[in-house]
Design a protein around this motif. Sequence first.
Motif, short mmCIF file in Angstrom:
data_model
loop_
_atom_site.label_atom_id
_atom_site.label_comp_id
_atom_site.label_asym_id
_atom_site.label_seq_id
_atom_site.Cartn_x
_atom_site.Cartn_y
_atom_site.Cartn_z
N ALA A 1 4.12 10.44 -6.96
CA ALA A 1 5.08 10.87 -7.97
C ALA A 1 4.44 11.10 -9.33
CB ALA A 1 6.19 9.82 -8.11
N LEU A 2 3.47 10.25 -9.69
CA LEU A 2 2.90 10.30 -11.04
C LEU A 2 1.52 10.95 -11.09
CD1 LEU A 2 3.91 6.71 -12.27
CD2 LEU A 2 5.19 8.85 -12.43
N GLY A 3 0.96 11.26 -9.93
CA GLY A 3 -0.37 11.85 -9.93
C GLY A 3 -1.45 10.78 -9.88
N LYS A 4 -2.69 11.23 -9.68
CA LYS A 4 -3.80 10.28 -9.52
C LYS A 4 -4.34 9.76 -10.85
CE LYS A 4 -5.23 12.16 -5.07
NZ LYS A 4 -6.34 12.74 -4.28
N GLN A 5 -3.99 10.45 -11.96
CA GLN A 5 -4.52 10.04 -13.26
C GLN A 5 -3.61 9.01 -13.91
OE1 GLN A 5 -7.54 11.09 -13.98
NE2 GLN A 5 -7.50 12.36 -12.12
N ILE A 6 -3.44 7.87 -13.27
CA ILE A 6 -2.58 6.82 -13.81
C ILE A 6 -3.48 5.75 -14.43
CG2 ILE A 6 -0.71 5.21 -13.30
CD1 ILE A 6 -0.28 6.69 -10.68
N ASN A 7 -3.07 5.30 -15.60
CA ASN A 7 -3.90 4.28 -16.26
C ASN A 7 -3.97 3.00 -15.44
OD1 ASN A 7 -4.51 5.90 -18.45
ND2 ASN A 7 -2.66 5.28 -19.56
N ALA A 8 -2.82 2.57 -14.92
CA ALA A 8 -2.80 1.34 -14.13
C ALA A 8 -1.77 1.49 -13.02
CB ALA A 8 -2.47 0.14 -15.01
N SER B 1 0.84 -1.21 0.00
CA SER B 1 0.00 0.00 0.00
C SER B 1 0.87 1.26 0.00
CB SER B 1 -0.92 -0.01 1.23
OG SER B 1 -1.59 1.22 1.35
N THR B 2 1.95 1.23 0.77
CA THR B 2 2.83 2.40 0.84
C THR B 2 3.53 2.65 -0.50
OG1 THR B 2 3.20 1.90 3.17
CG2 THR B 2 4.71 3.46 2.15
N LEU B 3 3.97 1.55 -1.15
CA LEU B 3 4.61 1.71 -2.46
C LEU B 3 3.63 2.24 -3.49
CD1 LEU B 3 6.78 -1.55 -2.58
CD2 LEU B 3 7.52 0.79 -2.07
N GLU B 4 2.38 1.83 -3.37
CA GLU B 4 1.36 2.35 -4.28
C GLU B 4 1.17 3.85 -4.04
OE1 GLU B 4 -2.64 1.17 -3.47
OE2 GLU B 4 -3.27 1.38 -5.55
N ASN B 5 1.26 4.26 -2.78
CA ASN B 5 1.13 5.67 -2.45
C ASN B 5 2.31 6.47 -3.01
OD1 ASN B 5 -0.03 7.93 -1.22
ND2 ASN B 5 1.22 7.67 0.62
N VAL B 6 3.50 5.88 -2.96
CA VAL B 6 4.67 6.54 -3.54
C VAL B 6 4.46 6.76 -5.03
CG1 VAL B 6 7.12 6.26 -4.06
CG2 VAL B 6 6.25 5.64 -1.80
N GLN B 7 3.95 5.73 -5.70
CA GLN B 7 3.71 5.85 -7.14
C GLN B 7 2.69 6.94 -7.43
OE1 GLN B 7 1.28 2.88 -9.00
NE2 GLN B 7 2.60 2.78 -10.82
N ARG B 8 1.61 6.96 -6.69
CA ARG B 8 0.58 7.97 -6.92
C ARG B 8 1.10 9.38 -6.64
NH1 ARG B 8 -4.65 6.34 -7.56
NH2 ARG B 8 -5.15 4.16 -7.12
#
Length: 598
Positions: free
Chosen positions: A494-501, A485-492
Motif C-alpha cells: 500500500a505504501l511502497g518500498k520506500q518506508i522509513n519504518a 509477515s503478511t501484514l508487513e507485505n500489505v503495508q509495503r
Amino acid sequence: MILSALNDYYQRLLEDDSTKISPPGYSQGKISYVIMLEENGEVIDVLDIRDTSGKKPMPRNMGVPQAPKRSVNVASCFLWDKTSYVLGVSASSKRSEQEHAAFKALHHDALANEQDPGLKALLLFLEHWHSDRFQQEPAFTRHGEEMLDTNVVFRLGDEPRYLHERPAAQAAWSRRLGNVTNNREGICLVTGELAPLARLHPAIKGVIGAQSSGASIVSFNLESFASYGKQQGENAPISEHAAFAYTTVLNHLLRRESRQQLRIGDASVVFWAEAPDPRAVAETESLLAAFFDPRDDDERAIKQVRDVLEQVHQGLPLQDLEGHLDDGTRIFVLGLAPNASRLSIRFWETQTLATFAQRLRWHFDDLRLEPSPWRTPPAVWKLLLATVPHREGAKSKSEDVPPQLAGELTRAILTGRRYPRSLLSNIIIRFRADGDISGTRVALCKGVLAREQRLGNKDITKGEPPVSLDPTNTEPGYLLGRLFSTLENVQRAALGKQINATIRDRYYGAASATPASVFPVLLRSAQHHLSRLRKDKPGFAVNLEKEVCGIIDQLGPTFPKSLRIEAQGHFAIGYYHQTQARFSRADNTDLNSEGEDA
C-alpha cells in the motif's frame, strides 16, 4: 585422558620426519637474528633472518634447546636467547646486566672443557663482549633498536648450521639435561612408569587471551594447593618426559600456521586424528579442518564435507567414498580457554569418525531451512557470530560472543546433545534489539527447537519445526509469524518500498512476545492499507486479504496474551518462511546468500 592422548600423539609425530616436531629437550623458538663469529670470538656480521613475505617482518620458527620456565626469575637459554641475555642490551628489561651475567655463567659452566671450535668461539665472544659495543660496531648498529629484545642464535663463520646444531653442542646439552635433573622420582600418571617428576611444566603458548609468555594446564603456585609435603608438580605426578611431550605437541598444534587450530568464542580449539594408515589420518584431519573452518575458495574440501554428509544420510560406510577415510579413525577435539596464568579445558571430545560424521549430519539436519541461508555448511564460529549485535556497515566481533555459549554450542555439536537453551533466548533478544532477522539466526532457532523435539523435551509438544513453508502447521507462534509477515507485505504494497519504518521495525518484538496487545492494532492498520490498495490494485488486495483471513482462521478466537520463548522461536521461523515464499513467488532469483534478511 587428555594428557595421555597428547603424549601418544607426540610419540606418533616424533616418528614422522615430515612434522619437524621438536625431540626431547628441544622446542621451537622465534628467532630473528644470527650472530656470525670467527674462531677467535670476533663478530663477522649479524644477519636478519626474519620472514619478510608478509606486511611486516616476522621471526622464523627454529628448533632450539628447550627454554627454561621463566616468571620473575632469571634463567638463560642454552646457545640462544633474547638480546638482554645474549648481549646485555634491551629496550624494556631493567635487569639486562644481570640477565647477561646469567647467560655467561651458564655457558662457562656448560662449555668449559669443550674443544669444538664453534663452542670455543662463543666462549671467547662472551669473554670479550661488553654491552657498549652494541652501539659502536657496524654489524649491530645497522640493525639499530629493531634488534633489541629479539631472539638471536650463533653461527661459526659461513657454515650452514647454527652453533646449537653442532654435534658437540647437542652432546653438551644432553649432558646438561641429565645433570640438572634431580627431581623426585614417582609413578607418572600419564605413562605409569617410574621416572623423575616434573615440578614445573613447560609453558603452552598460542592460546588466544592467555599470557604471551605462556600458560599451564597443570601448575601449583601456592602452598595451599599442595598436600602431604609434596612440592608443585609432585602433587599431580607427571614425568618430565610426559610433561615435555604433551606441552610440545600442544605448542605444535597451536602454532600460527597450523590448520589444526582455530578460535571459537574465547576458546582455542585444536584437533587431531589417530589411525593405522597415515593417509586416513591426513584426510580425516583435512575433513575436520573443512568442517571447523571452511574456506570458501577450497572447493575440494567443501565437496568432501558434502560427500561425507550425503554418505551418512544414505547409511553407507565412509570407506566407500573416494580416498582413504575410515569409519574407525579416532578423532580428538580439545578446547582451551585462558584463565589467568592457567588454561581451562572448555571441552574435550574423542570419538570415531563414523560417530562424528553422524553427529555432524544431525547438526545440519536440525539447522536445515528452505530456502537455505548459506551456500556452504557454516562453521561453528560463523553461527556464533549470528548471536552478537548486528551493526550496519560493521563486521560482527568474535569478542562479543558469550564465552560460555561458544563452548556449550561446540560441545552440543560434537556430542549430539541438546543445543544450549541460552542460544535460543540470546537470538530472540537479538531479534528485538537490532531487528536483524537473518536466515542464519532463524536456522539456529529452528535447530534448537528441532533438536529438543527429537530428543524428547516434554515442553516441545507441537512437533518438529517445518523446513519450508507449511500452510498446515497450526502451531500458534508459527501462524502468528506468518500473519505478521503478511501484514508487513500489505503495508509495503500500500505504501511502497520506500518506508522509513515498517511494522517489523516497530512491532516485531512486541508481536512475538505479547500478540494480543499488538495484532488488533496491526489488523486495523491493515484495513486502511487494503482500502488504499483496492483503488490501485484491486486483484492484489483481494489476494492479500484472503491470505490474512486464511491464517487467522487457523488461529483461535483470540490472540494469545503472551508467547513462551519456544513459541517465539516458531514465530521467527513462520515469519521467515512466509517472507521467503513471497520472495520466491515475486522473483525467482537465487536467495541463497548468507545473512540475507528475511
